[in-house]
Motif scaffolding. Structure first.
Motif, mmCIF file in Angstrom:
data_model
loop_
_atom_site.group_PDB
_atom_site.id
_atom_site.type_symbol
_atom_site.label_atom_id
_atom_site.label_comp_id
_atom_site.label_asym_id
_atom_site.label_seq_id
_atom_site.Cartn_x
_atom_site.Cartn_y
_atom_site.Cartn_z
ATOM 1 N N ASN A 31 0.810 -1.219 0.000
ATOM 2 C CA ASN A 31 0.000 0.000 0.000
ATOM 3 C C ASN A 31 0.845 1.271 0.000
ATOM 4 O OD1 ASN A 31 -2.561 -1.136 -0.120
ATOM 5 N ND2 ASN A 31 -2.723 -1.353 2.100
ATOM 6 N N GLY A 32 2.136 1.104 -0.119
ATOM 7 C CA GLY A 32 3.034 2.250 -0.172
ATOM 8 C C GLY A 32 3.619 2.606 1.188
ATOM 9 N N ILE A 33 4.872 3.030 1.172
ATOM 10 C CA ILE A 33 5.554 3.540 2.365
ATOM 11 C C ILE A 33 6.319 4.791 1.955
ATOM 12 C CG2 ILE A 33 7.169 3.101 4.244
ATOM 13 C CD1 ILE A 33 6.761 0.111 3.782
ATOM 14 N N VAL A 34 6.153 5.846 2.723
ATOM 15 C CA VAL A 34 6.877 7.096 2.487
ATOM 16 C C VAL A 34 7.865 7.291 3.631
ATOM 17 C CG1 VAL A 34 6.694 9.592 2.189
ATOM 18 C CG2 VAL A 34 4.890 8.091 1.301
ATOM 19 N N SER B 201 2.674 -2.649 5.322
ATOM 20 C CA SER B 201 1.730 -1.620 4.875
ATOM 21 C C SER B 201 0.332 -2.146 4.601
ATOM 22 C CB SER B 201 2.270 -0.936 3.614
ATOM 23 O OG SER B 201 2.205 -1.808 2.498
ATOM 24 N N SER B 202 0.158 -3.462 4.482
ATOM 25 C CA SER B 202 -1.183 -3.994 4.216
ATOM 26 C C SER B 202 -1.370 -5.353 4.882
ATOM 27 C CB SER B 202 -1.436 -4.114 2.712
ATOM 28 O OG SER B 202 -0.575 -5.053 2.117
ATOM 29 N N ASN B 203 -2.567 -5.567 5.395
ATOM 30 C CA ASN B 203 -2.932 -6.855 5.984
ATOM 31 C C ASN B 203 -3.634 -7.735 4.958
ATOM 32 O OD1 ASN B 203 -2.067 -6.593 8.708
ATOM 33 N ND2 ASN B 203 -3.769 -5.196 9.097
ATOM 34 N N HIS B 204 -3.728 -9.025 5.251
ATOM 35 C CA HIS B 204 -4.513 -9.935 4.424
ATOM 36 C C HIS B 204 -6.000 -9.744 4.715
ATOM 37 C CE1 HIS B 204 -1.087 -12.332 2.991
ATOM 38 N NE2 HIS B 204 -0.574 -12.150 4.208
ATOM 39 N N GLU B 205 -6.823 -9.977 3.694
ATOM 40 C CA GLU B 205 -8.266 -10.015 3.901
ATOM 41 C C GLU B 205 -8.602 -11.230 4.775
ATOM 42 O OE1 GLU B 205 -10.428 -7.898 3.120
ATOM 43 O OE2 GLU B 205 -9.669 -6.701 1.443
ATOM 44 N N SER C 52 -0.963 4.789 2.714
ATOM 45 C CA SER C 52 0.451 4.467 2.914
ATOM 46 C C SER C 52 0.890 4.708 4.355
ATOM 47 C CB SER C 52 1.317 5.328 1.981
ATOM 48 O OG SER C 52 0.998 5.108 0.631
ATOM 49 N N ILE C 53 1.908 3.990 4.763
ATOM 50 C CA ILE C 53 2.633 4.311 5.992
ATOM 51 C C ILE C 53 3.524 5.520 5.703
ATOM 52 C CG2 ILE C 53 4.470 3.531 7.543
ATOM 53 C CD1 ILE C 53 3.359 0.703 7.234
ATOM 54 N N LEU D 75 2.716 -1.208 11.805
ATOM 55 C CA LEU D 75 1.537 -1.770 11.155
ATOM 56 C C LEU D 75 0.926 -0.796 10.149
ATOM 57 C CD1 LEU D 75 -0.150 -3.684 14.116
ATOM 58 C CD2 LEU D 75 1.354 -4.570 12.324
ATOM 59 N N PRO D 76 -0.033 -1.274 9.323
ATOM 60 C CA PRO D 76 -0.575 -0.470 8.223
ATOM 61 C C PRO D 76 -1.185 0.869 8.654
ATOM 62 C CG PRO D 76 -1.179 -2.761 7.924
ATOM 63 C CD PRO D 76 -0.547 -2.660 9.279
ATOM 64 N N GLU D 77 -1.045 1.843 7.744
ATOM 65 C CA GLU D 77 -1.678 3.164 7.823
ATOM 66 C C GLU D 77 -1.157 4.032 8.955
ATOM 67 O OE1 GLU D 77 -5.910 3.174 7.385
ATOM 68 O OE2 GLU D 77 -5.893 1.642 5.823
#
Length: 203
Positions: free
Chosen positions: A87-90, A105-109, A121-122, A137-139
């Motif tokens: 999901n992107g990392i900055v 940056s992303s979890n599994h469904e 993104s993080i 963890l994500p976000e």
């Protein structure tokens, strides 16, 4: 003399193969170490081959094309780092990751483990040190001038100018202003103009 010889023999190769590697020319990581422990595994043995900065052979960087980063920052260059940027990392500038750090940056469904959840993104600011075996963890957003203590689980935003530790990670105290004069550093190659203001910020 050895430092100059090291740069002459290996430094130009490192600069050629790693266009996003900006570190002090001398005194950070020896270039022959970068060549044998980073470049050879990445380019010859295809371990993290698409990453444009040094990644240690024990570390993994997924979706590097979704990572943006500044200078003095090479995600995955320490031992056993796991960087997942679906999901992107900055990343800002002047960031150090301890050994065993994971940034996810992303979890599994929950109903489809082959799919990842979409999300923002993080973001990690400038002058950030993330201690050994910590997990981001994500976000999550981590502000400027932050220290994350070892073995921390960061599942929510961490404000600037703070020291945070624990599982879950919590701010325990305010951090003094970052005072290192980065403008005095001599880099391995010419720094892009967009980073000049950052380097002069603490003058």
């Amino acid at each position: 003399m050895f430092k100059k010889l090291d740069f002459f023999l290996f430094g130009w190769i490192i600069n050629w193969f790693y266009p996003e590697y900006y570190r002090p020319k001398y005194g950070y990581q020896r270039y022959y170490v970068l060549f044998f422990q980073y470049l050879v595994p990445q380019k010859m043995f295809r371990l993290n081959p698409k990453v444009k900065w040094p990644v240690h052979f024990t570390s993994k960087v997924l979706s590097p094309e979704k990572i943006t980063k500044g200078i003095l920052c090479d995600p995955g260059d320490n031992l056993n780092n796991y960087i997942q940027a679906n999901n992107g990392i900055v990343f800002g500038s002047n960031i150090e990751l301890g050994p065993g750090v994971s940034i996810i940056s992303s979890n599994h469904e929950s109903d489809n483990l082959r799919a990842h959840k979409k999300g923002k993104s993080i973001t990690i600011g400038n002058h950030v040190w993330i201690g050994a075996n910590s997990t981001i963890l994500p976000e999550v957003t981590i502000g400027n001038n932050v220290i994350i203590g070892a073995n921390s689980l960061v599942n929510k935003n961490i404000p600037a100018n703070s020291i945070a530790v624990g599982n879950p990670c919590k701010v325990i105290k305010q951090k003094k202003k970052y005072v290192e004069n980065l403008s005095e550093l001599i880099f391995n190659k010419k720094i892009p103009k967009k980073y000049v203001a950052f380097l002069n910020a603490n003058l």
